[in-house]
Design an enzyme around this catalytic site. Structure first.
Site, PDB file in Angstrom:
ATOM      1  CG  ASP A   1     -22.445  63.917  17.626  1.00  0.00           C
ATOM      2  OD1 ASP A   1     -23.269  63.216  17.256  1.00  0.00           O
ATOM      3  OD2 ASP A   1     -22.471  65.213  18.134  1.00  0.00           O
TER       4      ASP A   1
HETATM    5  N1  URA Z   1     -25.600  65.478  21.944  1.00  0.00           N
HETATM    6  C1  URA Z   1     -24.666  65.640  21.043  1.00  0.00           C
HETATM    7  O1  URA Z   1     -24.821  66.726  20.361  1.00  0.00           O
HETATM    8  N2  URA Z   1     -23.705  65.198  20.647  1.00  0.00           N
HETATM    9  C2  URA Z   1     -23.602  63.631  21.443  1.00  0.00           C
HETATM   10  O2  URA Z   1     -22.711  62.946  20.983  1.00  0.00           O
HETATM   11  C3  URA Z   1     -24.490  63.247  22.322  1.00  0.00           C
HETATM   12  C4  URA Z   1     -25.513  64.273  22.737  1.00  0.00           C
END
Ligand code: URA
Length: 237
Positions: free
Chosen positions: A101
């Site tokens: 993310d």
């Molecule tokens: N899980 C998440 O919620 N975000 C990420 O960036 C990676 C795994």
């Protein structure tokens, strides 16, 4: 096996659309035969001649990036935000293997080798994805056990996973939890914690399989070694 136009595009010769035009116009010869069919599959070992010129295969590159916050895991962004590809100095068409993310940090691999990316992304017990999540609140054994047994997110049960409480901070009302998963569903870790009533404040990926951050500073990267690449290919066998 890969579609011919995709293979030509990923070699860096031209875009996929232009490759399609070349194929339709009879300009592409595969192992001595003119190919005009767009669906034709190749394995990369063929001799491919385009407009009388032998197609050179793009050299493969592999990077391990320590992704900082506020960078998107994509090749380009319609809002013109910085992408993980912008952080890497290369003229090859690399792409991130999976996603972190915008606000998640840590281990992210990038490559122009589709086969390598497929091995890494396929859910596999041999490739741990280790995340460190700082969550709001003091997490207790019952929530940890629920996470371990697989919570339901988006209507589907997650696989069993390893979960370890690293520390709690009573004064700040936060807990730091290590979670090891093998799947790669969208926002998986945040949704897993949400399913047991905890909000993730910070998320970092500490390890993916054999790849750790070592001493790579945030925003920096290194190339993978030939040994690391062959270890990943050996998983496929
Ligand atoms: N899980 C998440 O919620 N975000 C990420 O960036 C990676 C795994």
């Amino acid at each position: 096996m890969e579609r011919l136009q995709k293979f030509i595009a990923s070699s860096g010769y031209t875009s996929r659309r232009k490759a399609e035009e070349l194929i339709k116009n009879g300009k592409v010869i595969v192992n001595g035969e003119i190919v005009t069919e767009l669906g034709t599959k190749v394995n990369g070992k063929e001799e491919i001649i385009i407009n009388g010129e032998l197609l050179k295969k793009e050299e493969k590159e592999y990077y391990l990036l320590n992704k900082p916050r506020e960078v998107i895991s994509a090749v380009s962004d319609d809002k013109n935000r910085k992408t993980v590809v912008d952080l890497i100095n290369t003229d090859k068409r690399i792409f991130p293997i999976g996603r972190l993310d915008y606000d998640t940090t840590g281990v992210l691999l990038l490559t122009n080798d589709g086969e390598f990316a497929n091995i890494m992304m396929h859910p596999n017990d041999k490739i741990d994805k280790v995340y460190i999540a700082k969550v709001r609140g003091i997490i207790k054994g019952d929530a940890i056990n629920k996470l371990k047994n697989g919570v339901i997110i988006d209507g589907k049960k997650c696989e069993k996973c390893r979960v370890k409480l690293r520390k709690t901070n009573i004064a700040n009302n936060t807990s730091t939890v290590e979670i090891v998963i093998h799947e790669g569903r969208n926002h998986q870790v945040k949704k897993m914690f949400e399913a047991v009533g905890f909000e993730v404040l910070k998320l970092k990926r500490e390890r993916v399989g054999i790849f750790t951050l070592d001493k790579i500073p945030s925003g920096s990267y290194r190339k993978l070694t030939p040994k690391e690449i062959s270890i990943i290919y050996s998983i496929k066998k």
